[in-house]
Design a protein around this motif. Structure first.
Motif, PDB file in Angstrom:
ATOM      1  N   PRO A  68      -0.187   8.780   4.066  1.00  0.00           N
ATOM      2  CA  PRO A  68       0.796   9.454   3.124  1.00  0.00           C
ATOM      3  C   PRO A  68       1.868   8.599   2.396  1.00  0.00           C
ATOM      4  O   PRO A  68       1.870   7.374   2.649  1.00  0.00           O
ATOM      5  N   GLU A  69       2.245   9.248   1.324  1.00  0.00           N
ATOM      6  CA  GLU A  69       3.128   8.390   0.569  1.00  0.00           C
ATOM      7  C   GLU A  69       4.125   7.535   1.238  1.00  0.00           C
ATOM      8  O   GLU A  69       4.380   6.550   0.926  1.00  0.00           O
ATOM      9  N   ARG A  70       4.842   8.241   2.150  1.00  0.00           N
ATOM     10  CA  ARG A  70       5.805   7.466   2.970  1.00  0.00           C
ATOM     11  C   ARG A  70       5.651   6.232   3.333  1.00  0.00           C
ATOM     12  O   ARG A  70       6.119   4.985   3.499  1.00  0.00           O
ATOM     13  N   ALA A 107       6.369   2.244   2.309  1.00  0.00           N
ATOM     14  CA  ALA A 107       6.796   1.370   3.361  1.00  0.00           C
ATOM     15  C   ALA A 107       5.983   0.082   3.550  1.00  0.00           C
ATOM     16  O   ALA A 107       6.562  -0.915   3.415  1.00  0.00           O
ATOM     17  N   ARG A 108       4.807   0.196   3.718  1.00  0.00           N
ATOM     18  CA  ARG A 108       3.942  -0.971   3.525  1.00  0.00           C
ATOM     19  C   ARG A 108       3.677  -1.828   2.540  1.00  0.00           C
ATOM     20  O   ARG A 108       3.804  -3.017   2.589  1.00  0.00           O
ATOM     21  N   TYR A 109       3.554  -1.035   1.200  1.00  0.00           N
ATOM     22  CA  TYR A 109       3.300  -2.116   0.200  1.00  0.00           C
ATOM     23  C   TYR A 109       4.420  -2.418  -0.639  1.00  0.00           C
ATOM     24  O   TYR A 109       4.440  -3.243  -1.740  1.00  0.00           O
ATOM     25  N   HIS A 110       5.639  -1.422  -0.608  1.00  0.00           N
ATOM     26  CA  HIS A 110       6.769  -1.662  -1.599  1.00  0.00           C
ATOM     27  C   HIS A 110       7.998  -1.889  -1.010  1.00  0.00           C
ATOM     28  O   HIS A 110       9.162  -1.911  -1.458  1.00  0.00           O
ATOM     29  N   GLY A 111       8.041  -1.887   0.405  1.00  0.00           N
ATOM     30  CA  GLY A 111       9.253  -2.232   1.026  1.00  0.00           C
ATOM     31  C   GLY A 111      10.228  -0.974   1.128  1.00  0.00           C
ATOM     32  O   GLY A 111      11.321  -1.363   1.760  1.00  0.00           O
ATOM     33  N   MET A 112       9.906   0.169   1.161  1.00  0.00           N
ATOM     34  CA  MET A 112      10.830   1.185   0.963  1.00  0.00           C
ATOM     35  C   MET A 112       9.917   2.482   1.530  1.00  0.00           C
ATOM     36  O   MET A 112       9.086   2.787   0.737  1.00  0.00           O
TER      37      MET A 112
END
Length: 130
Positions: free
Chosen positions: A63-65, A69-74
């Motif tokens: 999922p987007e969340r 989190a994993r690839y863009h830190g948020m």
């Protein structure tokens, strides 16, 4: 009007390109088709990029969340309502090292195609020594 066929598109899945393909706009529509040459990603009226299956080292669905989190830190999400925006991350070997492509979608038909492809990619994985 009612008897006309829709234009046949030579694709398996419709997704939105997020990152990884030069010349493809972020959040722009992209069609993916599996051919003998590999995975072909094509814009509706633009360029096509082919990723040979033997270069694919992994495929993640999340999922987007989780993707953010994993690839863009948020851990952010932009989906509206109850819709879940899903991401496919294709990992592959390139001349300059490991690279990735990311696409997103919300419909279940595309999710089923990606899931089937993930099973196929996992099946070709080989044992290795750490």
């Amino acid at each position: 009007m009612f008897g006309r066929k829709k234009k046949d598109l030579p694709v398996e899945a419709r997704m939105m390109h997020y990152e990884g393909l030069p010349g493809f706009p972020q959040d722009g529509p992209c069609f993916m088709e599996q051919t003998e040459a590999g995975l072909v990603f094509r814009q509706a009226n633009g360029p096509a990029a082919t990723l040979p299956l033997e270069k694919v080292t992994g495929l993640e669905m999340m999922p987007e969340r989780n993707f953010m989190a994993r690839y863009h830190g948020m851990a952010a999400t932009t989906a509206h309502g109850k819709a879940v925006k899903w991401f496919a991350v294709f990992h592959y070997s390139a001349q300059d090292g490991e690279r990735m492509l990311a696409f997103w979608w919300v419909d279940t038909k595309t999710g089923a195609v990606i899931q089937k492809l993930a099973v196929q990619i996992r099946a070709k994985a080989q044992d290795y020594t750490l």
